[in-house]
Write a protein that holds these residues in place. Structure first.
Motif, short mmCIF file in Angstrom:
data_model
loop_
_atom_site.label_atom_id
_atom_site.label_comp_id
_atom_site.label_asym_id
_atom_site.label_seq_id
_atom_site.Cartn_x
_atom_site.Cartn_y
_atom_site.Cartn_z
N ARG A 126 32.58 55.23 55.02
CA ARG A 126 32.20 55.23 56.05
C ARG A 126 33.45 53.98 56.76
O ARG A 126 33.22 52.90 56.37
N ALA A 127 34.88 54.32 56.88
CA ALA A 127 35.98 53.34 57.06
C ALA A 127 36.01 52.55 58.52
O ALA A 127 36.01 51.09 58.45
N ASP A 128 35.18 53.10 59.60
CA ASP A 128 35.12 52.57 61.03
C ASP A 128 34.27 50.82 60.64
O ASP A 128 33.98 49.77 60.58
N LEU A 129 32.71 51.39 59.90
CA LEU A 129 31.78 50.55 59.56
C LEU A 129 32.03 49.29 58.42
O LEU A 129 31.75 48.09 58.72
N LEU A 130 33.49 49.67 57.60
CA LEU A 130 33.72 48.95 56.49
C LEU A 130 34.60 47.80 57.06
O LEU A 130 34.79 46.90 56.76
N MET B 258 27.10 44.80 52.86
CA MET B 258 26.95 45.47 53.27
C MET B 258 28.70 46.10 53.76
O MET B 258 29.16 47.90 53.69
N ILE B 259 29.33 46.46 54.05
CA ILE B 259 30.98 46.30 53.61
C ILE B 259 30.75 47.22 52.05
O ILE B 259 31.30 48.51 52.16
N ILE B 260 30.49 47.03 51.19
CA ILE B 260 30.27 47.35 49.59
C ILE B 260 29.55 49.23 50.32
O ILE B 260 30.33 50.54 49.78
N ASP B 261 28.23 48.86 50.88
CA ASP B 261 27.57 49.96 51.03
C ASP B 261 28.46 50.93 51.88
O ASP B 261 28.12 51.90 51.65
N ALA B 262 28.81 50.50 52.94
CA ALA B 262 29.59 51.01 54.09
C ALA B 262 31.16 52.29 53.02
O ALA B 262 31.20 54.00 53.17
N VAL C 133 36.53 51.65 65.71
CA VAL C 133 35.61 50.47 64.64
C VAL C 133 34.25 49.54 65.67
O VAL C 133 33.78 48.78 65.09
N GLY C 134 34.72 49.55 67.11
CA GLY C 134 34.62 49.19 67.69
C GLY C 134 32.78 50.14 68.52
O GLY C 134 31.37 49.51 68.62
N ARG C 135 33.24 51.80 68.23
CA ARG C 135 31.85 52.36 68.60
C ARG C 135 30.71 51.57 66.68
O ARG C 135 29.67 51.37 67.03
N GLY C 136 31.84 51.50 65.70
CA GLY C 136 31.07 50.97 64.29
C GLY C 136 30.07 49.55 64.38
O GLY C 136 29.20 49.53 64.23
N PHE C 137 31.01 49.05 65.32
CA PHE C 137 30.28 47.44 65.51
C PHE C 137 29.00 47.93 66.65
O PHE C 137 27.61 47.37 65.85
N GLY C 138 29.28 48.56 67.69
CA GLY C 138 27.39 49.12 68.03
C GLY C 138 26.69 49.36 67.52
O GLY C 138 25.51 49.24 67.84
N GLU C 139 27.29 50.59 66.20
CA GLU C 139 26.21 51.15 65.10
C GLU C 139 25.91 50.12 64.78
O GLU C 139 23.97 50.32 64.38
N LEU C 140 26.31 49.62 64.02
CA LEU C 140 25.76 47.79 62.82
C LEU C 140 24.89 47.35 64.01
O LEU C 140 23.75 47.28 62.92
N ILE C 141 24.78 47.07 65.18
CA ILE C 141 24.24 46.42 66.26
C ILE C 141 22.77 46.46 66.71
O ILE C 141 21.65 46.35 66.39
N SER C 142 22.91 48.04 66.48
CA SER C 142 21.87 48.58 67.37
C SER C 142 20.89 48.84 66.51
O SER C 142 19.62 49.14 66.87
N GLU C 143 21.35 49.09 64.70
CA GLU C 143 20.90 49.79 64.07
C GLU C 143 19.93 47.80 63.27
O GLU C 143 19.05 48.51 62.30
N GLY C 144 20.41 47.37 63.86
CA GLY C 144 20.34 46.07 62.89
C GLY C 144 20.80 45.16 62.10
O GLY C 144 20.69 44.24 61.22
N THR C 145 22.00 46.66 61.74
CA THR C 145 21.98 45.59 59.81
C THR C 145 23.33 44.50 60.07
O THR C 145 23.46 43.81 59.29
N LEU C 146 24.05 44.15 61.05
CA LEU C 146 25.01 43.24 61.44
C LEU C 146 23.88 42.05 61.24
O LEU C 146 23.96 41.16 60.44
N PHE C 147 23.11 42.45 61.62
CA PHE C 147 22.18 40.66 62.31
C PHE C 147 21.72 40.91 60.40
O PHE C 147 21.77 39.08 60.34
N THR C 148 20.71 41.58 60.61
CA THR C 148 20.45 41.28 58.40
C THR C 148 21.28 40.53 58.23
O THR C 148 21.08 39.53 57.32
N GLY C 149 22.46 41.62 57.62
CA GLY C 149 23.90 40.34 57.41
C GLY C 149 23.97 39.27 57.16
O GLY C 149 23.97 38.46 56.27
N VAL C 150 24.25 39.51 58.96
CA VAL C 150 24.69 38.15 58.62
C VAL C 150 23.96 36.62 58.23
O VAL C 150 24.25 35.58 58.28
N LYS C 151 22.21 36.83 58.56
CA LYS C 151 21.66 36.30 58.27
C LYS C 151 21.44 35.73 56.89
O LYS C 151 21.49 34.70 56.87
#
Length: 255
Positions: free
Chosen positions: A213-217, A204-208, A38-56
């Motif tokens: 992708r349970a790690d991203l979920l 983002m959760i539905i997309d995962a 899940v930590g790697r999943g966090f890193g993937e979401l952050i590096s791709e900008g997906t997490l920032f876009t979703g939070v915003k």
């Protein structure tokens, strides 16, 4: 410092239990990924900008809906709490509408306003409005009548009586409603985004899930929990600052 230690210890225990369940339970990694995954999943979401876009996107909808609900709930609650006869007529309608889940209104909201930010904002408003309204009406009814009598003796009339005397006196009770409303609004924001949004943490959760992708979920789920914790801490801090400003609590009494 003591509170920080409590948080670190509790999170450490949670991670150890989680890792123990993964290691000893022989779960499929696709169903229950480890904290490392899940930590790697966090890193993937952050590096791709997906997490920032979703939070915003989620925070934009949340703050508009929540702040509107807080303003409307407190304002209307002060008026209806003061004019109890008017509240007697309004209360039955409120009690009829209040138990209805905000999500139940979603089909009508989409038909009226379409897909986008507005339906999610309306869902948040509905979810947060009733806890604030009911708490405020109840708080006004419990204000010490001595304050009101003293204010009237000094010639303080409306609307200053409501804003300068009743609101500060009732605010410690109103604050509990704001806390409840915050949690409720945050839950229904995510639910609303799962149903009718193309951005945000819920989407983002539905997309995962759709991509298996349970790690991203789980990374998305933990993000929701962490942001909710930060929001609750923020509103608690703001509450204490207001109480200190109004002289209801002193600096040495803040816990």
């Amino acid at each position: 410092m003591k509170k920080l230690i409590h948080i670190l210890v509790s999170f450490t225990i949670l991670l150890l239990l989680w890792q123990g369940a993964v290691s000893l339970g022989h779960w499929n990694q696709a169903l229950l990924p480890s904290p490392v995954d899940v930590g790697r999943g966090f890193g993937e979401l952050i590096s791709e900008g997906t997490l920032f876009t979703g939070v915003k996107a989620s925070m934009y909808r949340f703050f508009i809906g929540y702040l509107l609900a807080a303003f409307a709930g407190i304002t209307l609650g002060l008026v209806l709490g003061w004019f109890r006869n008017a509240w007697s007529f309004v209360n039955p309608v409120v009690q009829l509408v209040r138990p209805i889940s905000p999500i139940a209104w979603f089909p009508f909201i989409v038909l009226l306003f379409g897909i986008g930010d507005l339906p999610a904002i309306i869902i948040i408003f509905i979810a947060a409005f009733f806890p604030v309204l009911l708490t405020t009406v109840n708080a006004v009814g419990k204000v010490d009548q001595t304050y009101i009598k003293v204010a009237k003796n000094f010639g303080i009339g409306q609307p200053h009586l409501l804003t300068k005397i009743i609101l500060p006196s009732a605010f410690p009770v109103i604050a509990s409603g704001l806390h409840i409303a915050l949690g409720t609004a945050w839950v229904f924001l995510v639910a609303g985004e799962m149903v009718g949004a193309q951005t945000g943490l819920g989407f983002m959760i539905i997309d995962a899930r759709n991509n298996l992708r349970a790690d991203l979920l789980l990374a998305g789920i933990l993000s929701i929990g962490l942001i909710g914790l930060v929001l609750d801490s923020f509103i608690g801090f703001a509450e204490k600052q207001l109480l200190k400003r109004w002289g209801i609590i002193g600096g040495n009494n803040v816990h």
